[in-house]
Design a protein around this motif. Structure first.
Motif, short mmCIF file in Angstrom:
data_model
loop_
_atom_site.label_atom_id
_atom_site.label_comp_id
_atom_site.label_asym_id
_atom_site.label_seq_id
_atom_site.Cartn_x
_atom_site.Cartn_y
_atom_site.Cartn_z
N SER B 58 0.85 -1.26 -0.14
CA SER B 58 0.07 0.06 0.05
C SER B 58 0.74 1.20 0.08
CB SER B 58 -0.97 0.01 1.44
OG SER B 58 -0.09 0.19 2.46
N VAL B 59 0.17 2.48 -0.45
CA VAL B 59 0.93 3.73 -0.29
C VAL B 59 1.65 3.93 0.94
CG1 VAL B 59 0.63 6.12 -0.67
CG2 VAL B 59 -0.63 4.79 -1.92
N GLU B 60 0.71 3.68 2.26
CA GLU B 60 1.38 3.73 3.49
C GLU B 60 2.33 2.81 3.68
OE1 GLU B 60 -1.75 3.29 6.35
OE2 GLU B 60 -0.28 3.95 8.00
N GLU B 61 2.44 1.56 3.36
CA GLU B 61 3.59 1.05 3.61
C GLU B 61 4.93 1.35 2.72
OE1 GLU B 61 1.70 -3.59 4.14
OE2 GLU B 61 1.45 -2.85 2.40
N VAL B 62 4.58 1.85 1.64
CA VAL B 62 5.77 2.41 0.73
C VAL B 62 6.37 3.51 1.48
CG1 VAL B 62 6.53 3.29 -1.39
CG2 VAL B 62 4.80 1.36 -1.50
N THR B 171 9.74 -2.07 -5.37
CA THR B 171 9.88 -0.95 -5.76
C THR B 171 9.55 0.18 -4.72
OG1 THR B 171 7.85 -0.97 -6.74
CG2 THR B 171 9.63 -1.51 -8.16
N LEU B 172 10.41 0.93 -4.59
CA LEU B 172 9.94 2.17 -3.42
C LEU B 172 9.69 3.69 -4.16
CD1 LEU B 172 12.53 1.36 -0.69
CD2 LEU B 172 10.28 0.36 -1.16
N THR B 173 9.94 3.57 -5.66
CA THR B 173 9.66 4.78 -6.33
C THR B 173 9.11 3.99 -7.78
OG1 THR B 173 11.87 4.66 -7.64
CG2 THR B 173 11.73 6.18 -5.57
#
Lengths: 308, 308
Positions: B58-62, B171-173
């Protein structure tokens, strides 16, 4: 000498974006270009600062251009000449300048109506070749080319007064998303990215391999990229990428086995021919920037057989 | 010691492609993986040697992972440590090794069932982390990474006996076509590219920055790329690229303003733990290749809150 500097850069100036004060399309009516481009294409070029014309040259023509490229890369008379620029690491020839003067094939190509006719129309003036180049980005070891506006260098180091020039890159191999294609920032040509630093003596010798001055600041590039996004110019061999002299562009490295080659012509308006450089250095040599030897081009109709 | 070398390379061998003698998917029935992957996905992984799972985190996890990345890159205790690898030119931290040991967040992530569950299923064995890494490919100056099969190095330099390991890159970006994405040759994992040369002492120190041994020959790469084509792994942040230990991969440079970051775990089957290296050199250190400290992973169910 007494030419007004409309686009000062370097020489202690701060990095910033300034508005472009010159037109992009000089033709007064897009219909003047109807023989070559649709009004939509003209509008797109005006808005983005570039466009891609696909399948302009036939397979046979491309073969002639590539044969000529191969011949020149192997030409022992060229090796060691100023015109031939080699890779920093491998020593392999990466670019050959002034090909419109030293190759009969590329001399003809420069005047081909499919190129010169469009240049003349968009700039609404007679044109000449300010610079020409054969770029060979080899497979496996093609190096990146950092972001820049050509005009910044042509203005500061060559003394090109106004933004009334454009480049045409004729693809000699397929430009895929993986082999380090030309990347452009659409719309970036509407602002001038003032660069910091001073122009060192003989800067062109180093900058043809790796540019260090006339390089826009990271903050400006981030801002521009956010505004415009980044587009890769993907095209099969035989296509033409036309781009304005002030559009921000660059390319990543190429580790794929597929080389990325192109011929590159800069058409400048006769009325915009270079004057004294807008820096403290003498002008760059003739093979990078035509100054004494300026020949107005008469666009000619060629057919497939013409390049054999 | 007395382990048979199924995949000899370097040590005077000639460059060539040899058939893979190990399975790709060890699960006897794709339905054993039904909790994580469809039979089609398993078949695709078997055929191509990689697959992309989109929107796994999720966006939050990333955001948690990126915060942890930023924290670690600024951690003065890490600077100068073996685990932190810097860019050859700029000195900026480009990779941090062994993050599953030195970061509580990434230690948890390594055992997340969304990753470890799949690894265990595909390899049909208990798994441990052979290597983990945080990769930070900065904007503007991200360097290229040349083609290689990870297994060749893990086999020769670490003594990994068989192809029963896989990598997961989280992937972090966003990985776009422009910021130097991972490129892979689909199907290349079915052959082993024997490399030439010898393994020099302390090769890992140089090779983590720029690899010179264990690099496949240009002719082999050309042949493989012609057969398979080249695919860029494009994905938004929070996706997972799973790839076989022997698939040929690499990446171009990144001049765009957008960094490309990922966390990278290598899952190896417990039954495939490393033995003596298949070269004349001592094993690489623990932080690049787990040897003494091997911990069987129990996949755990995490939810979004778990990484806060």
């Amino acid at each position: 000498m007494s030419e007004i500097d409309k686009y000062p850069s370097r020489a202690g100036r701060k990095a910033r974006l300034e508005p472009r004060v010159d037109p992009v399309v000089y033709a007064l009516d897009p219909l003047e270009l109807a023989a070559h481009l649709t009004p939509d294409q003209v509008a797109q070029y005006e808005r983005d600062g570039f466009m891609i014309l696909h399948d302009v040259f036939s397979v046979e023509e491309v073969r002639c251009f590539r044969d000529e490229l191969d011949r020149m890369r192997r030409d022992v008379n060229l090796q060691g000449h100023d015109e031939a620029i080699s890779e920093p690491d491998s020593g392999e020839i990466r670019s050959i300048f002034s090909v419109h003067n030293i190759s009969p094939v590329f001399s003809r190509l420069a005047s081909d109506a499919r190129l010169a006719g469009i240049a003349q129309g968009l700039l609404n003036d007679g044109v000449y070749i300010h610079q020409s180049r054969l770029n060979y980005k080899p497979g496996f070891s093609g190096k990146e080319f950092y972001w820049h506006s050509d005009f910044e260098t042509w203005h500061v180091e060559d003394g090109m007064p106004a933004m009334r020039a454009l480049s045409m890159s004729i693809t000699l191999t397929e430009n895929t998303q993986n082999n380090g294609p030309l990347m452009l920032m659409p719309g970036s040509h509407k602002h001038y990215a003032v660069c910091t630093g001073k122009t060192p003596a003989n800067h062109y010798l180093a900058s043809l391999k790796k540019q260090e001055y006339g390089v826009p600041e990271a903050d400006l590039l981030t801002k521009m990229a956010k505004q415009s996004g980044i587009v890769s110019a993907l095209a099969k061999a035989g296509s033409v990428i036309i781009f304005d002299c002030n559009v921000m562009h660059g390319s990543n490295s190429n580790i794929t086995p597929d080389p990325r080659s192109n011929v590159f012509f800069v058409y400048n308006a006769i009325s915009n021919r270079v004057a004294e450089p807008f820096c403290e250095q003498p002008p760059r040599p003739e093979y990078v920037s035509s100054r004494r030897h300026i020949e107005r081009i008469t666009p000619r109709q060629f057919d497939t057989g013409s390049y054999r």
